[in-house]
Design a protein around this motif. Structure first.
Motif, PDB file in Angstrom:
ATOM      1  N   ARG A 138       0.890  -1.166   0.047  1.00  0.00           N
ATOM      2  CA  ARG A 138       0.155  -0.011  -0.164  1.00  0.00           C
ATOM      3  C   ARG A 138       0.740   1.155  -0.013  1.00  0.00           C
ATOM      4  O   ARG A 138       0.461   2.346  -0.749  1.00  0.00           O
ATOM      5  CB  ARG A 138      -0.804   0.010   1.344  1.00  0.00           C
ATOM      6  CG  ARG A 138      -2.035  -1.075   1.057  1.00  0.00           C
ATOM      7  CD  ARG A 138      -3.032  -0.801   2.222  1.00  0.00           C
ATOM      8  NE  ARG A 138      -3.828  -1.894   2.272  1.00  0.00           N
ATOM      9  CZ  ARG A 138      -4.892  -2.266   2.967  1.00  0.00           C
ATOM     10  NH1 ARG A 138      -4.908  -1.444   4.497  1.00  0.00           N
ATOM     11  NH2 ARG A 138      -5.803  -3.181   2.975  1.00  0.00           N
ATOM     12  N   ASP A 139       1.888   1.254   0.831  1.00  0.00           N
ATOM     13  CA  ASP A 139       2.872   2.363   0.845  1.00  0.00           C
ATOM     14  C   ASP A 139       4.255   2.016   1.425  1.00  0.00           C
ATOM     15  O   ASP A 139       4.467   0.688   1.579  1.00  0.00           O
ATOM     16  CB  ASP A 139       2.175   3.372   1.794  1.00  0.00           C
ATOM     17  CG  ASP A 139       1.903   2.813   3.324  1.00  0.00           C
ATOM     18  OD1 ASP A 139       2.847   2.152   3.683  1.00  0.00           O
ATOM     19  OD2 ASP A 139       0.955   3.190   3.778  1.00  0.00           O
ATOM     20  N   LYS A 140       5.075   2.659   1.590  1.00  0.00           N
ATOM     21  CA  LYS A 140       6.598   2.368   1.816  1.00  0.00           C
ATOM     22  C   LYS A 140       6.728   1.627   3.132  1.00  0.00           C
ATOM     23  O   LYS A 140       7.655   0.974   3.515  1.00  0.00           O
ATOM     24  CB  LYS A 140       7.401   3.682   1.825  1.00  0.00           C
ATOM     25  CG  LYS A 140       7.000   4.720   3.037  1.00  0.00           C
ATOM     26  CD  LYS A 140       8.027   6.247   2.635  1.00  0.00           C
ATOM     27  CE  LYS A 140       7.614   7.040   3.662  1.00  0.00           C
ATOM     28  NZ  LYS A 140       8.531   8.395   3.802  1.00  0.00           N
ATOM     29  N   SER A 141       5.628   1.981   4.154  1.00  0.00           N
ATOM     30  CA  SER A 141       5.828   1.082   5.249  1.00  0.00           C
ATOM     31  C   SER A 141       5.844  -0.186   4.878  1.00  0.00           C
ATOM     32  O   SER A 141       6.304  -1.026   5.987  1.00  0.00           O
ATOM     33  CB  SER A 141       4.736   1.575   6.478  1.00  0.00           C
ATOM     34  OG  SER A 141       3.560   1.196   5.784  1.00  0.00           O
ATOM     35  N   THR A 160       3.730   0.656  -5.407  1.00  0.00           N
ATOM     36  CA  THR A 160       2.969   1.050  -4.255  1.00  0.00           C
ATOM     37  C   THR A 160       1.748   1.836  -4.596  1.00  0.00           C
ATOM     38  O   THR A 160       1.899   2.645  -5.672  1.00  0.00           O
ATOM     39  CB  THR A 160       3.785   1.992  -3.199  1.00  0.00           C
ATOM     40  OG1 THR A 160       4.419   3.150  -3.917  1.00  0.00           O
ATOM     41  CG2 THR A 160       5.067   1.125  -2.603  1.00  0.00           C
ATOM     42  N   GLU A 161       0.764   1.603  -3.921  1.00  0.00           N
ATOM     43  CA  GLU A 161      -0.533   2.415  -4.426  1.00  0.00           C
ATOM     44  C   GLU A 161      -0.509   3.549  -4.263  1.00  0.00           C
ATOM     45  O   GLU A 161      -1.357   4.381  -5.015  1.00  0.00           O
ATOM     46  CB  GLU A 161      -1.614   1.655  -3.352  1.00  0.00           C
ATOM     47  CG  GLU A 161      -1.864  -0.010  -3.869  1.00  0.00           C
ATOM     48  CD  GLU A 161      -2.969  -0.476  -2.786  1.00  0.00           C
ATOM     49  OE1 GLU A 161      -3.938   0.352  -2.396  1.00  0.00           O
ATOM     50  OE2 GLU A 161      -3.111  -1.601  -2.533  1.00  0.00           O
ATOM     51  N   ASP A 162       0.167   4.260  -3.278  1.00  0.00           N
ATOM     52  CA  ASP A 162       0.236   5.542  -3.163  1.00  0.00           C
ATOM     53  C   ASP A 162       1.480   6.338  -3.814  1.00  0.00           C
ATOM     54  O   ASP A 162       1.609   7.590  -3.969  1.00  0.00           O
ATOM     55  CB  ASP A 162       0.418   6.267  -1.744  1.00  0.00           C
ATOM     56  CG  ASP A 162       1.421   5.688  -1.120  1.00  0.00           C
ATOM     57  OD1 ASP A 162       2.459   5.033  -1.601  1.00  0.00           O
ATOM     58  OD2 ASP A 162       1.772   6.090   0.208  1.00  0.00           O
ATOM     59  N   GLY A 163       2.268   5.388  -4.738  1.00  0.00           N
ATOM     60  CA  GLY A 163       3.413   5.961  -5.422  1.00  0.00           C
ATOM     61  C   GLY A 163       4.466   6.450  -4.567  1.00  0.00           C
ATOM     62  O   GLY A 163       5.400   7.074  -5.183  1.00  0.00           O
ATOM     63  N   SER A 164       4.409   5.903  -3.292  1.00  0.00           N
ATOM     64  CA  SER A 164       5.520   6.496  -2.325  1.00  0.00           C
ATOM     65  C   SER A 164       7.077   5.963  -2.837  1.00  0.00           C
ATOM     66  O   SER A 164       8.053   6.553  -2.507  1.00  0.00           O
ATOM     67  CB  SER A 164       5.226   6.338  -1.005  1.00  0.00           C
ATOM     68  OG  SER A 164       4.885   5.083  -0.696  1.00  0.00           O
ATOM     69  N   ARG A 168       3.872   3.859  -9.203  1.00  0.00           N
ATOM     70  CA  ARG A 168       2.245   3.932  -8.485  1.00  0.00           C
ATOM     71  C   ARG A 168       1.538   3.084  -9.256  1.00  0.00           C
ATOM     72  O   ARG A 168       1.291   2.549 -10.291  1.00  0.00           O
ATOM     73  CB  ARG A 168       1.869   5.171  -8.748  1.00  0.00           C
ATOM     74  CG  ARG A 168       0.668   5.712  -8.218  1.00  0.00           C
ATOM     75  CD  ARG A 168      -0.079   7.190  -8.542  1.00  0.00           C
ATOM     76  NE  ARG A 168       0.763   8.243  -7.980  1.00  0.00           N
ATOM     77  CZ  ARG A 168       0.509   8.501  -6.762  1.00  0.00           C
ATOM     78  NH1 ARG A 168      -0.428   8.193  -5.976  1.00  0.00           N
ATOM     79  NH2 ARG A 168       1.312   9.681  -6.307  1.00  0.00           N
TER      80      ARG A 168
END
Length: 255
Positions: A138-141, A160-164, A168
């Motif tokens: 989902r994100d970088k975490s 990542t879904e948020d492009g972080s 993206r």
């Protein structure tokens, strides 16, 4: 099949709500294959009486590693074990990934779906079969789960879904431009559906590792059935014993 009582060697938090546990379990490692799982006891309270199916994440001689996502009381109990504690489980269970005769192949993981694919990557490296590892979060975490791949020097393409980090979008967007002989995948059902569809459109075989709630873990209770195509008809197969790995062309996804 008998119950194994294994000593905890190490416990490590690798990301928020994700824990890696290493056991001394020669009874399991001697016969396990990528894609198989163990059915592990998680305490004895009213909310954790039933064992949990957890993919085998790594095998190194007599040491077995699982990657655990904390989702409730039982898995939280397991995450709080300490070195020297004894945990009981059954395994290895299920049918794993059929190994390819040649490459290149793609490994497509989403979230905790990375767990069995790391084991597969280890075996492919040993067999010198070329592969590409695609990982989505989902994100970088969620990318903290990449530690095991980095240790082995395995290159990974990331979405990542948020492009972080990385591209993206969903991990399946990374399949564009790939030309594999086979795809292996584990992750959320919508991702598996997209992987199977891409494979059908491109004429590439897919092997999907499915998740399901399990009671017995050996196919006796019929509590984890999934729909699969058998010729012109539909059958209900146990995820625990027939799977958890299924041919993507045979899996019937609910709309």
């Amino acid at each position: 099949m008998k119950e194994v009582k294994a000593e905890v060697i190490a416990v490590e938090a690798v990301a928020q709500d994700f824990v890696r546990i290493i056991f001394a379990a020669p009874e399991i490692t001697a016969s396990s294959k990528p894609g198989q799982f163990i059915h592990i006891n998680c305490g004895g309270s009213v909310y954790s009486l039933m064992p949990r199916p957890i993919s085998i994440h790594r095998v190194d001689k007599d040491r077995l590693t699982i990657l655990l996502q904390i989702t409730g009381e039982g898995t939280r109990w397991l995450s709080l074990r300490q070195p020297g504690d004894i945990v009981s489980f059954f395994g290895p269970l299920g049918n794993g990934f059929p190994l390819p005769k040649q490459g290149p192949v793609c490994l497509v993981a989403g979230g905790i779906g990375i767990a069995p694919l790391v084991y597969l990557a280890d075996v492919l490296q040993k067999e010198q079969i070329p592969f590409q590892f695609l990982f989505g979060a989902r994100d970088k975490s969620g990318l903290a789960l990449l530690g095991d791949l980095e240790e082995r020097g395995i290159p990974v393409r990331i979405a990542t879904e948020d492009g972080s980090v990385g591209q993206r979008g969903f991990v399946t967007t990374l399949l564009a431009g790939e030309n594999p002989e086979m795809i292996y995948s584990c992750g959320p059902e919508p991702m598996l559906r997209a992987v199977a569809q891409w494979g059908k459109e491109q004429g590439v075989p897919t092997e999907l590792s499915l998740e399901a709630r399990m009671a017995c873990g050996v196919g006796a209770c019929r509590g984890c059935v999934t729909k699969v195509k058998k010729g012109e008809s539909i059958a209900y197969e146990n995820v625990c014993s027939t799977g958890p790995v299924f041919n993507g062309n045979e899996v019937v996804f609910d709309d």
